[in-house]
Enzyme design. Structure first.
Site, PDB file in Angstrom:
ATOM      1  N   LYS A 196      26.991  84.047  56.063  1.00  0.00           N
ATOM      2  CA  LYS A 196      26.313  83.434  54.922  1.00  0.00           C
ATOM      3  C   LYS A 196      26.370  84.325  53.675  1.00  0.00           C
ATOM      4  CE  LYS A 196      23.398  80.207  57.415  1.00  0.00           C
ATOM      5  NZ  LYS A 196      23.743  80.549  58.828  1.00  0.00           N
TER       6      LYS A 196
HETATM    7  C1  LIG Z   1      24.282  79.567  59.732  1.00  0.00           C
HETATM    8  C2  LIG Z   1      25.035  80.050  60.923  1.00  0.00           C
HETATM    9  C3  LIG Z   1      25.886  79.205  61.675  1.00  0.00           C
HETATM   10  C4  LIG Z   1      26.029  77.731  61.381  1.00  0.00           C
HETATM   11  O1  LIG Z   1      26.728  77.477  60.180  1.00  0.00           O
HETATM   12  P1  LIG Z   1      26.629  76.031  59.476  1.00  0.00           P
HETATM   13  O2  LIG Z   1      27.255  76.219  58.156  1.00  0.00           O
HETATM   14  O3  LIG Z   1      25.165  75.700  59.398  1.00  0.00           O
HETATM   15  O4  LIG Z   1      27.379  75.075  60.346  1.00  0.00           O
HETATM   16  C5  LIG Z   1      26.594  79.752  62.729  1.00  0.00           C
HETATM   17  N1  LIG Z   1      26.461  81.054  63.067  1.00  0.00           N
HETATM   18  C6  LIG Z   1      25.648  81.898  62.383  1.00  0.00           C
HETATM   19  C7  LIG Z   1      25.532  83.311  62.829  1.00  0.00           C
HETATM   20  C8  LIG Z   1      24.916  81.428  61.292  1.00  0.00           C
HETATM   21  O5  LIG Z   1      24.102  82.271  60.633  1.00  0.00           O
END
Ligand SMILES: *Cc1c(COP(=O)(O)O)cnc(C)c1O
Length: 470
Positions: free
Chosen positions: A113
């Protein structure tokens, strides 16, 4: 580039007009009026670009109301070796020929993220300064999103972050990551309750239109368009790093929750990146796997959501999914309105046997789900075979990716977090602790800064008002 709502009820807007908003006013999601096409000749030239240069090439096609020189400054400030650990920003680790891990987790909070959120921090600061505005970001987190937002917004002018978290219910590492921040514009609010209590408070405050307007309250959730488009960049970067020749097919396996990450892959594919398959991986919370296997989208009730060892994928519905369905129905907002009336009324819709189900395969999605036992097995297998430790989310992606791969097509599995974030599960699988990056060693012992409160929206409002000159 102009932006529309998936439900058709918003006059076309420019990028900076939609940047700080959440849902479109008609309840839909904001989408660009088209996906700019990138030809193979362009891709060939892009091979030589650095990460910030590549980001600029992609973003400038979606952002035409920020001068390109300013946009360049923003991508250069964001994607640095300092913030992401290497000049490659998202290095590829090859496990064996044709099988790769795209390392997306070397940013400040050790999860993918950061790649979008760090950009958002610089972008927000720039746009707010230009408009002479302030923004107070209010959010709820059970771990990942909150820390990514805080590390992106710390020290940014004109921005404060008020982040609610369930006090005493996050892992010690996640707690320390957030609560050890001492920046005066970051406010951690520990709520005596669970994550849903935090989310309810955010909703209650956001529904108070007067308060929201008076204090310039905004959010940075996963439906933010700038976040989604910033994530498309690393699909291009990875493709150009591993495709033998430009034009050859490559597949991606993506651990998925709210459908933001893999939707960015869909955008890259629609723009012309030669992606063969987008392999969607879920954990036991398999609402998306069910859709791509059966055509049936069925939102889960709260009690049906499993708490798993890949908790960042524990979702009941997928917030970005409506953007994909908009493309699937030929970008007809009336169809989206019809389908989401069924979601609101009947809890979902079933496309099986319809013309839309016949259209689905052309988008390249395949899917699968994994269990806790699968994750443990994959973590052991990858460690034994390649000497590499992966986290539980990445393990979901690898498990489904290996199952669904076409042996003739190179496969890139997206690493969405470092194992240090989910040490307990790694210890269970391997009877050893994952390595903690130097900047986070001993973080649990740093002084913490948190305001602890009962689950009371009015108390949270007073806290915000007192810190925003009201
Ligand atoms: C947010 C997250 C996901 C999921 O990603 P999306 O964009 O919501 O599909 C998967 N793995 C981790 C470690 C995350 O922080």
């Amino acid at each position: 580039m102009r932006y529309l709502s998936t439900r058709g009820g918003m006059p076309p807007k420019q990028f900076c007009e939609i940047l700080l908003e959440g849902l479109a006013p008609d309840g839909g999601l904001v989408v660009p009026e088209h996906y700019p096409r990138i030809g193979l000749a362009d891709l060939e030239q892009w091979r030589a670009l650095t990460y910030p240069q590549l980001a600029l090439e992609i973003l400038r096609r979606y952002v035409d109301d920020i001068p390109i020189a300013e946009l360049r400054t923003l991508t250069e400030r964001t994607y640095t070796a300092d913030a992401f650990g290497s000049t490659e920003i998202t290095p590829v680790r090859t496990l064996e020929p044709g099988l790769h891990i795209l390392q997306l987790s070397n940013g400040p909070t050790l999860a993918f993220k950061d790649l979008a959120m760090q950009f958002l921090g610089h972008l927000f600061e720039h746009v707010l300064a230009r408009a002479g505005r302030n923004l107070n970001i209010l959010g709820a987190t059970s771990g990942d999103t909150g820390s990514a937002a805080e590390y992106a917004m710390r020290g940014k002018h004109g921005i404060r972050v008020f982040m609610l978290s369930p006090y005493g219910r996050m892992s010690p590492f996640q707690t320390a990551q957030m609560y050890s921040l001492q920046d005066p514009n970051i406010f951690n609010i520990g709520i005596r309750g669970v994550f849903d209590d935090c989310q309810d408070i955010v909703k209650a405050v956001s529904n108070d239109a007067g308060f929201k307007a008076r204090y310039g309250i905004g959010t940075v959730n996963s439906i933010n368009w700038a976040r989604v488009i910033a994530q498309a960049v690393y699909y291009f970067k990875a493709y150009l790093a591993i495709a033998p020749r430009v034009g050859d097919p490559v597949s991606f396996a993506v651990p998925s929750g709210n459908f933001g990450n893999i939707f960015a892959g869909h955008i890259a594919r629609q723009m012309g990146l030669p992606i063969h398959r987008l392999i969607l991986a879920t954990n036991e919370n398999d609402v998306l796997d069910e859709f791509f296997r059966t055509g049936c989208y069925r939102v889960r009730r709260g009690a049906e959501v499993h708490q798993t060892s890949s908790p960042s994928m524990d979702i009941s519905k997928a917030s970005n999914f409506e953007r994909f369905v908009y493309d699937l129905v030929g970008r007809d907002p009336r169809e989206v309105v019809r389908l989401w009336a069924l979601v609101d009324g009947a809890g979902g819709f079933d496309l099986s046997g319809t013309e839309l189900a016949r259209q689905l395969p052309q988008y390249g999605f395949v899917s699968g789900a994994s269990s806790h036992a699968d994750r443990m097995e994959i973590i052991r297998h990858v460690h034994r075979t390649y000497g590499v430790i992966v986290d539980t989310h990445t393990a979901d992606g690898l498990k489904v990716g290996l199952e669904c791969r076409d042996p003739a097509v190179p496969l890139v599995c997206l690493e969405t977090a470092l194992p240090a974030k989910f040490a307990g599960a790694v210890r269970e699988a391997l009877s050893r602790d994952p390595e903690v990056p130097p900047t986070f060693r001993g973080i649990e012992r740093l002084p913490q800064r948190v305001e602890v409160m009962d689950a009371d929206a009015d108390a949270v409002k007073s806290f915000i008002a007192a810190r925003c000159g009201g």
